[in-house]
Design a protein around this motif. Structure first.
Motif, PDB file in Angstrom:
ATOM      1  N   CYS A  76       0.839  -1.213   0.000  1.00 37.12           N
ATOM      2  CA  CYS A  76       0.000   0.000   0.000  1.00 37.12           C
ATOM      3  C   CYS A  76       0.871   1.259   0.000  1.00 37.12           C
ATOM      4  CB  CYS A  76      -0.942   0.008   1.211  1.00 37.12           C
ATOM      5  SG  CYS A  76      -2.235  -1.230   1.091  1.00 37.12           S
ATOM      6  N   ARG A 117       1.084   4.139  -2.982  1.00 37.64           N
ATOM      7  CA  ARG A 117       0.909   5.564  -2.657  1.00 37.64           C
ATOM      8  C   ARG A 117       2.108   6.374  -3.170  1.00 37.64           C
ATOM      9  NH1 ARG A 117      -1.238   4.612   1.957  1.00 37.64           N
ATOM     10  NH2 ARG A 117       0.732   4.531   3.060  1.00 37.64           N
ATOM     11  N   GLU A 155       2.298   9.300  -5.989  1.00 39.25           N
ATOM     12  CA  GLU A 155       2.864  10.623  -5.623  1.00 39.25           C
ATOM     13  C   GLU A 155       3.942  11.051  -6.620  1.00 39.25           C
ATOM     14  OE1 GLU A 155       2.241  10.135  -0.796  1.00 39.25           O
ATOM     15  OE2 GLU A 155       4.254  10.016  -1.628  1.00 39.25           O
ATOM     16  N   ALA A 212      -5.107   3.806  -1.754  1.00 31.85           N
ATOM     17  CA  ALA A 212      -3.701   4.183  -1.975  1.00 31.85           C
ATOM     18  C   ALA A 212      -3.428   4.508  -3.443  1.00 31.85           C
ATOM     19  CB  ALA A 212      -2.784   3.060  -1.509  1.00 31.85           C
TER      20      ALA A 212
END
Lengths: 211, 131
Positions: free
Chosen positions: B67, B71, B75, B99
């Motif tokens: 997870c 994420r 990003e 996520a």
């Protein structure tokens, strides 16, 4: 047992607003706990380090800072008593994958985990059994192969059996013929599972290549 | 002389060697060549260094869990379809999708389920996908 002033001060500092102070307190408690645990007259599950372990354990769920949490888990690992293992175990059932991963890593470094691994492998929750297989894979125990073989021949959940076979395939201390045999057992129990079929094929190919 | 087209590539991130090999084989059936990474941190490095048509990510891994990896990838602007493939019974599904994963599949991975997630021929619609 009454905790000494240094231990109490470090335990209080675990709740300090500054994460660096909390991190330092965890490191300090690791030293205190390890000394108590391994000190003269103290056995592996002596009450000497209980206070320290309780303080660190209480911090696991409350600690918002990743580096301070890492320090808390590392401190419990360094103390390494049965109480530290007991404090970590509930987090193996947690919702957070990051926490579970960190706890598996911590437990795998504590010798006393070996005393609870068999119970974890027989847990009612198949997800916990899968995590126990991962944990077993990271531990230096030699008894691992027997436990994996038991899961492969008896566990009702194909995900657990798949994890056990995957772990078995990674081990250097298992003969190719035994790997093929155990993969065959697993594939026979769950004939529609494509992963187990793939591993049986891989094990057979490896066995032929090694003979 | 006509140029040979670059093969489509996927990244498999899983701490189990056996699973990495198996997922590479399933991706091969779908015509994707696979690069392999053994944990979340290695997966992040690999994913940011290359361009992938799909990324398969395990949930429970040392150094960085799945997870967190997903994420971080989002990003960093990684837009490739990400499929979480877990041995867990599905309790991480919501976290994985939140996520940034596009789909969540439970092991063992099948070609049909993977193809369903990636929009390939022969795919089965997956109950666990984000869509």
């Amino acid at each position: 047992m009454t905790a000494d002033p240094r231990t109490v001060a470090s335990a209080r500092a675990l709740a300090d607003p500054d994460p660096w102070v909390r991190r330092g307190a965890a490191v300090d408690l690791a030293g205190i706990g390890a000394d108590l645990h391994r000190g003269p007259g103290h056995g592996p599950d002596d009450t000497g380090c209980r206070f320290v372990v309780e303080q660190l354990a209480a911090r696991i769920a409350a600690e918002p800072d990743p580096t301070a949490l890492h320090a808390v888990l590392k401190s419990l690992t360094a103390i390494g008593c049965g109480q530290a293992v007991a404090a970590l175990l509930p987090y193996l059932r947690g919702e957070s994958a990051a926490m579970r991963t960190a706890v598996v890593d911590a437990l795998s470094q504590i010798e006393a985990t070996e005393l609870v691994i068999e119970d974890l492998l027989a847990d009612d929750d198949a997800d916990v059994r899968v995590r126990a297989v991962t944990l077993l894979g990271q531990m230096p125990t030699r008894s691992g192969v027997g436990w994996l073989a038991t899961l492969i021949s008896a566990d009702a959940d194909p995900r657990v059996v798949g994890s056990a076979v995957g772990e078995l395939m990674a081990r250097d201390d298992v003969q190719p013929a035994s790997k093929t045999d155990l993969c065959g057992q697993a594939s026979q129990r769950f004939p529609r599972d494509p992963y187990l079929k793939f591993l049986l094929h891989t094990a057979s190919t490896n066995q032929e290549a090694s003979s | 002389m006509s140029q040979i087209p670059e093969p489509r590539r996927a990244l498999v991130v899983d701490d189990s060697f056996a699973v990495r090999c198996y997922h590479a084989a399933v991706l091969g059936q779908a015509g994707l060549a696979a690069d392999l990474a053994e944990d979340g941190a290695a997966g992040l490095e690999r994913a940011l260094a290359g361009t992938y048509d799909a990324i398969l990510v395990d949930v429970n891994m040392p150094r960085m869990d799945g997870c967190t990896l997903v994420r971080r990838l989002r990003e960093h602007g990684v837009t490739a379809p990400i499929v979480m493939v877990s041995t867990e019974s599905g309790r991480d599904r919501e976290l994985a999708l939140a996520a940034g994963a596009d789909a969540y599949l439970i092991k063992p991975l099948s070609y049909e389920a993977l193809a369903g997630c990636l929009g390939l021929p022969g795919g089965q619609p997956e109950v666990s996908s984000a869509g």
